[in-house]
Structures are given as structure tokens and as C-alpha cells.
Scaffold this motif. Structure first.
Motif, PDB file in Angstrom:
ATOM      1  N   UNK A  86       0.723  -1.189   0.123  1.00 15.89           N
ATOM      2  CA  UNK A  86       0.014   0.211   0.060  1.00 15.89           C
ATOM      3  C   UNK A  86       1.033   1.217  -0.016  1.00 15.89           C
ATOM      4  N   UNK A  87       0.180   2.283  -0.341  1.00 18.58           N
ATOM      5  CA  UNK A  87       0.890   3.671   0.018  1.00 18.58           C
ATOM      6  C   UNK A  87       0.767   4.045   1.328  1.00 18.58           C
ATOM      7  N   UNK A  88       1.570   5.116   1.917  1.00 19.52           N
ATOM      8  CA  UNK A  88       1.973   5.349   3.031  1.00 19.52           C
ATOM      9  C   UNK A  88       0.383   5.695   3.787  1.00 19.52           C
ATOM     10  N   UNK A  89      -0.203   6.407   3.030  1.00 23.18           N
ATOM     11  CA  UNK A  89      -1.569   6.842   3.525  1.00 23.18           C
ATOM     12  C   UNK A  89      -2.407   5.695   3.772  1.00 23.18           C
ATOM     13  N   UNK A  90      -2.649   4.833   2.988  1.00 24.21           N
ATOM     14  CA  UNK A  90      -3.531   3.622   3.169  1.00 24.21           C
ATOM     15  C   UNK A  90      -3.161   2.522   4.124  1.00 24.21           C
ATOM     16  N   UNK A  91      -1.761   2.466   4.256  1.00 26.18           N
ATOM     17  CA  UNK A  91      -1.125   1.556   5.150  1.00 26.18           C
ATOM     18  C   UNK A  91      -1.253   2.100   6.539  1.00 26.18           C
ATOM     19  N   UNK A  92      -1.261   3.258   6.962  1.00 22.89           N
ATOM     20  CA  UNK A  92      -1.551   3.871   8.027  1.00 22.89           C
ATOM     21  C   UNK A  92      -3.213   3.799   8.363  1.00 22.89           C
ATOM     22  N   UNK A  93      -3.939   3.962   7.430  1.00 22.20           N
ATOM     23  CA  UNK A  93      -5.344   3.985   7.655  1.00 22.20           C
ATOM     24  C   UNK A  93      -5.679   2.783   8.356  1.00 22.20           C
ATOM     25  N   UNK A  94      -5.370   1.622   7.438  1.00 20.60           N
ATOM     26  CA  UNK A  94      -5.947   0.424   7.899  1.00 20.60           C
ATOM     27  C   UNK A  94      -5.399  -0.117   9.300  1.00 20.60           C
ATOM     28  N   UNK A  95      -4.100   0.565   9.840  1.00 18.57           N
ATOM     29  CA  UNK A  95      -3.722   0.192  10.924  1.00 18.57           C
ATOM     30  C   UNK A  95      -3.967   1.115  12.276  1.00 18.57           C
ATOM     31  N   UNK A  96      -4.672   2.158  11.900  1.00 18.42           N
ATOM     32  CA  UNK A  96      -4.792   3.327  12.938  1.00 18.42           C
ATOM     33  C   UNK A  96      -5.785   2.923  13.850  1.00 18.42           C
ATOM     34  N   UNK A  97      -5.558   3.273  15.134  1.00 19.31           N
ATOM     35  CA  UNK A  97      -6.537   2.788  16.298  1.00 19.31           C
ATOM     36  C   UNK A  97      -7.820   3.245  16.108  1.00 19.31           C
ATOM     37  N   UNK A  98      -7.978   4.549  15.565  1.00 24.67           N
ATOM     38  CA  UNK A  98      -9.111   4.893  15.077  1.00 24.67           C
ATOM     39  C   UNK A  98     -10.126   4.364  14.003  1.00 24.67           C
ATOM     40  N   UNK A  99      -9.162   3.881  12.946  1.00 25.82           N
ATOM     41  CA  UNK A  99     -10.062   3.150  11.623  1.00 25.82           C
ATOM     42  C   UNK A  99      -9.766   1.871  11.511  1.00 25.82           C
ATOM     43  N   UNK A 100      -8.932   1.198  12.145  1.00 27.74           N
ATOM     44  CA  UNK A 100      -8.727  -0.297  11.867  1.00 27.74           C
ATOM     45  C   UNK A 100      -9.931  -1.132  11.987  1.00 27.74           C
ATOM     46  N   UNK A 101     -10.646  -0.886  12.868  1.00 24.88           N
ATOM     47  CA  UNK A 101     -12.144  -1.593  12.990  1.00 24.88           C
ATOM     48  C   UNK A 101     -12.932  -1.517  11.666  1.00 24.88           C
ATOM     49  N   UNK A 102     -12.645  -0.764  10.699  1.00 26.27           N
ATOM     50  CA  UNK A 102     -13.300  -0.537   9.588  1.00 26.27           C
ATOM     51  C   UNK A 102     -13.018  -1.471   8.476  1.00 26.27           C
ATOM     52  N   UNK A 103     -11.886  -1.939   8.723  1.00 28.59           N
ATOM     53  CA  UNK A 103     -11.206  -2.908   7.584  1.00 28.59           C
ATOM     54  C   UNK A 103     -11.066  -4.390   8.275  1.00 28.59           C
ATOM     55  N   UNK A 104     -12.031  -5.120   7.658  1.00 29.29           N
ATOM     56  CA  UNK A 104     -11.786  -6.551   8.127  1.00 29.29           C
ATOM     57  C   UNK A 104     -10.568  -7.216   7.402  1.00 29.29           C
ATOM     58  N   UNK A 105     -10.381  -8.696   7.823  1.00 33.12           N
ATOM     59  CA  UNK A 105      -9.392  -9.390   7.211  1.00 33.12           C
ATOM     60  C   UNK A 105     -10.050  -9.877   5.795  1.00 33.12           C
ATOM     61  N   UNK A 106     -11.523 -10.167   5.542  1.00 31.44           N
ATOM     62  CA  UNK A 106     -12.144 -10.448   4.663  1.00 31.44           C
ATOM     63  C   UNK A 106     -11.952  -9.231   3.487  1.00 31.44           C
TER      64      UNK A 106
END
Length: 156
Positions: A86-106
Motif C-alpha cells: 500500500x501507499x503510506x496513507x492507506x497503510x496507516x489508515x488500515x492500522x490506525x487505532x481510530x479506523x482499523x475496525x473498519x477494515x476486516x481481514x475478508x
């Protein structure tokens, strides 16, 4: 080896041998993010590598989606199927404590699969393409003598 504060070995390690190369090969030099499409180049025109390898299932306890790990084989956490580019923005987005729950494994696996499918050639496809090219050249060669045979070209 990286250690935790309690002295135990961390799960987070470098990708398995050859995995990073496969990720870059199937990236098309673009961030894998697909909703909406992110066309951020992972290697800039200047040659800087700005792509980041992200875990789909986080390697460390408390990391994004780590709870989805079955706990059996730590090596699967650094395998091709658990990593995406991923680019840096999307890498950080999926791992951020604020947004990580929006992105499931599936969801992340589907994003990875859809993106890589555009750039993936199987070994069979490459071999078939090679055989077709070679066989076409051999057919052209067998129709004429080696002295008069020429590669096809478009000379006006």
C-alpha cells in the motif's frame, strides 16, 4: 531477533524469502487500495521506494486484526497471503487505532486479490506465451531456408 519488553521474541519479522519481490511484482507499481482506486506510485520517478508492506492479520498482540490469527504458525503472518503493498496513507489508515475496525481481514484480502489479479501471470500463462512465440518462429523458419528467412518486419 526483535524482542518484547518481557524478553520473548516478537512475531513481526521480515517477509519470508521472495515474498517482498512477489508483492512488488504483482503491485503494478500502484497502491492496492481499491475503494476508491488509489493510483499512488509505490516507486517514484526519482526512484524512491515509498510503498509499505502491510499485514492483513497483524503480527503482534494488540495490532490491527491480530485477533483473527489462529495462533498456530507464526510464519503465516509474514507469508505472501497475509501481506499487501500500500501507499503510506492507506497503510496507516488500515492500522490506525481510530479506523482499523473498519477494515476486516475478508475486506483486505478481497482488495489485495482484486488488485493483484490485474498484474498476475501464472507460470503456465508465461510458458504458453513463450511456446506460442517460439513455435511461431519455428514455423516461419521451416517454411523457408535459413539463408533466406528473415524476421517479419514492416518495411514500407
Amino acid at each position: 531477533m526483535a524482542k518484547r519488553t518481557n524478553g520473548s521474541e516478537k512475531n513481526r519479522k521480515e517477509p519470508l524469502a521472495g515474498v517482498a519481490r512477489r508483492l512488488w511484482a504483482f503491485s503494478g507499481n500502484e497502491c492496492a487500495w481499491g475503494d476508491p482506486h488509489c493510483s499512488t506510485r509505490l516507486v517514484t520517478e526519482e526512484g524512491a521506494w515509498v510503498g509499505k508492506i502491510a499485514h492483513i492479520i497483524g503480527a503482534e498482540p494488540g495490532s490491527a486484526r491480530h485477533e483473527a490469527w489462529d495462533g498456530k504458525d507464526v510464519e503465516q503472518l509474514r507469508d505472501f497471503h497475509n501481506l499487501m503493498l500500500l501507499c503510506g496513507v492507506h497503510h496507516d489508515l488500515i492500522d490506525s487505532s481510530v479506523t482499523r475496525h473498519d477494515y476486516t481481514v475478508e475486506y483486505l484480502r478481497a482488495v489485495k486479490q482484486k488488485h493483484e489479479a490485474k498484474y498476475r501471470y501464472t507460470v503456465d500463462d508465461i510458458e504458453a506465451e513463450f511456446r506460442d512465440t517460439v513455435n511461431g518462429s519455428l514455423e516461419a523458419y521451416s517454411r523457408g531456408s535459413w539463408r533466406s528467412w528473415r524476421w517479419p518486419c514492416s518495411v514500407a
